[in-house]
Design a protein around this motif. Structure first.
Motif, short mmCIF file in Angstrom:
data_model
loop_
_atom_site.label_atom_id
_atom_site.label_comp_id
_atom_site.label_asym_id
_atom_site.label_seq_id
_atom_site.Cartn_x
_atom_site.Cartn_y
_atom_site.Cartn_z
N THR A 94 2.19 38.13 -3.76
CA THR A 94 2.58 38.25 -2.98
C THR A 94 3.98 38.07 -2.75
OG1 THR A 94 1.60 40.10 -1.07
CG2 THR A 94 3.57 39.11 -0.82
N GLU A 95 5.03 38.36 -3.20
CA GLU A 95 6.78 37.37 -3.78
C GLU A 95 6.88 36.14 -4.48
OE1 GLU A 95 7.97 37.67 0.44
OE2 GLU A 95 9.42 39.40 0.66
N GLU A 96 6.16 36.37 -5.42
CA GLU A 96 6.10 35.05 -6.06
C GLU A 96 7.74 34.58 -6.86
OE1 GLU A 96 4.88 34.18 -10.70
OE2 GLU A 96 3.07 34.37 -9.71
N GLU A 97 7.70 33.70 -6.31
CA GLU A 97 9.31 32.92 -6.61
C GLU A 97 9.13 32.73 -8.58
OE1 GLU A 97 10.31 30.02 -4.74
OE2 GLU A 97 10.71 30.66 -3.05
N ALA A 153 21.96 26.98 -10.82
CA ALA A 153 20.53 25.77 -11.60
C ALA A 153 19.08 25.69 -11.77
CB ALA A 153 21.39 24.82 -10.41
N GLY A 154 18.34 26.81 -12.15
CA GLY A 154 17.64 27.48 -12.38
C GLY A 154 16.08 27.73 -11.23
N ALA A 155 17.00 27.67 -10.85
CA ALA A 155 16.28 28.13 -9.43
C ALA A 155 15.66 29.67 -9.59
CB ALA A 155 17.10 28.04 -8.08
N ALA A 156 14.66 29.96 -8.59
CA ALA A 156 13.92 31.26 -8.88
C ALA A 156 15.17 32.44 -8.45
CB ALA A 156 13.12 31.47 -8.00
N ASN A 157 15.76 33.21 -8.89
CA ASN A 157 16.73 34.34 -8.69
C ASN A 157 15.84 35.80 -7.36
OD1 ASN A 157 15.65 34.56 -11.12
ND2 ASN A 157 17.16 35.66 -11.59
N ILE A 158 14.16 35.34 -8.43
CA ILE A 158 13.99 37.24 -7.07
C ILE A 158 12.00 36.63 -7.04
CG2 ILE A 158 14.99 38.42 -8.79
CD1 ILE A 158 12.64 38.11 -10.92
N LYS A 159 12.49 37.83 -6.40
CA LYS A 159 10.88 37.13 -5.82
C LYS A 159 10.13 38.56 -6.39
CE LYS A 159 11.83 34.19 -1.92
NZ LYS A 159 11.90 34.68 0.06
N VAL A 160 8.97 38.69 -7.02
CA VAL A 160 8.31 39.43 -7.02
C VAL A 160 6.67 39.96 -6.58
CG1 VAL A 160 6.91 40.45 -9.80
CG2 VAL A 160 8.71 39.17 -9.84
N THR A 161 6.04 40.72 -6.21
CA THR A 161 5.17 41.36 -5.87
C THR A 161 4.69 41.99 -6.81
OG1 THR A 161 5.69 41.20 -3.40
CG2 THR A 161 3.45 42.37 -3.42
N TYR A 162 2.88 41.96 -6.92
CA TYR A 162 2.42 42.43 -8.21
C TYR A 162 0.89 42.19 -8.29
CZ TYR A 162 1.34 38.14 -10.48
OH TYR A 162 1.66 36.58 -11.13
N ALA A 163 -0.20 43.01 -8.57
CA ALA A 163 -1.13 43.67 -8.66
C ALA A 163 -1.75 42.38 -10.27
CB ALA A 163 -1.58 44.23 -8.66
N ASN A 164 -2.71 41.40 -9.97
CA ASN A 164 -3.44 40.58 -11.10
C ASN A 164 -4.80 41.23 -11.22
OD1 ASN A 164 -4.22 39.08 -8.53
ND2 ASN A 164 -4.84 38.47 -10.43
#
Length: 249
Positions: A94-97, A153-164
């Motif tokens: 859930t919401e991996e940066e 500056a290399g910071a996370a720009n999205i949050k990804v929710t996915y099934a692994n």
């Protein structure tokens, strides 16, 4: 003398030396060899003009072993790449940066089977699948026309929710070298399946010689190592390896 021709097939099993555990199968192996090595000391015959050897002493310097496996299992890589292995259960992240750039692919921390949602790092914006991002090869691809903003500056720009998917992670070359026992249990096809067993008592953990990930043939892991003297063996018993052959009738 009776015919003792040999054409072998069988299983290679390995366990850590001295461990109170069962042997584990390596899987499908196309080659297994033991090669005793020796060093010769020659005394030249100086009494004759033609030379030659006056005496010769051959000393054992070691026993090399090699095998080739075709099952690309995490356990085989753990042994041959001095690695640690972590098992990851199938689930949802859930919401991996993530730091993602337009026009390219970005891997996720786990191999994904599908992306559920992609949001801006602030959570204020939800992006559209197919337009702002695509699920590709277990990760995320951001098209050049996406509205996803570039990382700052290399910071996370999205949050990804996915099934692994369920997976095993091999951290290569992180462990010290280990010693193993090797056991070959096979059949001599040239003698109607007479049984053969070879037990190597103490084997240095050889490194994987090559790891072919792209090719036109089935993948093969070539491993070389060396047998060491197991000094716990009693008098008259081999410190290196033992061969047991079922009698030919």
């Amino acid at each position: 003398m009776k015919d003792h021709s040999y054409l072998g097939s069988g299983k290679l099993l390995i366990r850590e030396y001295g461990a109170a555990t069962a042997f584990e199968e390596v899987g499908n192996c196309s080659a297994l060899t033991f090669s005793p090595q020796e060093e010769k000391k020659n005394l030249i015959d100086y009494t004759n003009p033609g030379g030659g050897n006056r005496n010769e002493v051959a000393r054992l310097t070691g026993v090399e072993t090699a095998y080739t496996f075709h099952d690309f299992a995490a356990e085989n890589f753990a042994r041959t790449l001095r690695s640690s292995v972590t098992t990851v259960a199938a689930g949802t992240v859930t919401e991996e940066e993530v730091v993602a750039y337009k026009g390219g692919f970005t891997p996720l921390s786990k191999v994904a089977t599908g992306i559920t949602a992609v949001k801006a790092a602030s959570g204020a914006t939800t992006y559209t699948a197919g337009t702002d991002f695509e699920f590709r090869d277990g990760g995320i691809f951001v098209p050049t026309g996406s509205t996803i903003t570039a990382p700052a500056a290399g910071a996370a720009n999205i949050k990804v929710t996915y099934a692994n998917a369920a997976q095993k992670v091999v951290e290569a070359l992180t462990q010290s070298a280990k010693q193993y026992e090797m056991l070959f249990v096979g059949l001599n096809e040239a003698q109607s399946g007479k049984r053969v067993r070879v037990h190597a008592h103490k084997v240095s953990g050889g490194l994987l010689a090559s790891m072919g990930l792209i090719g036109e043939e089935y993948g093969a892991g070539e491993v070389t190592g060396g047998l060491m003297a197991d000094t716990t063996k009693g008098t008259g018993l081999s410190q290196y390896f033992t061969v047991v052959l079922e009698d030919v009738a």
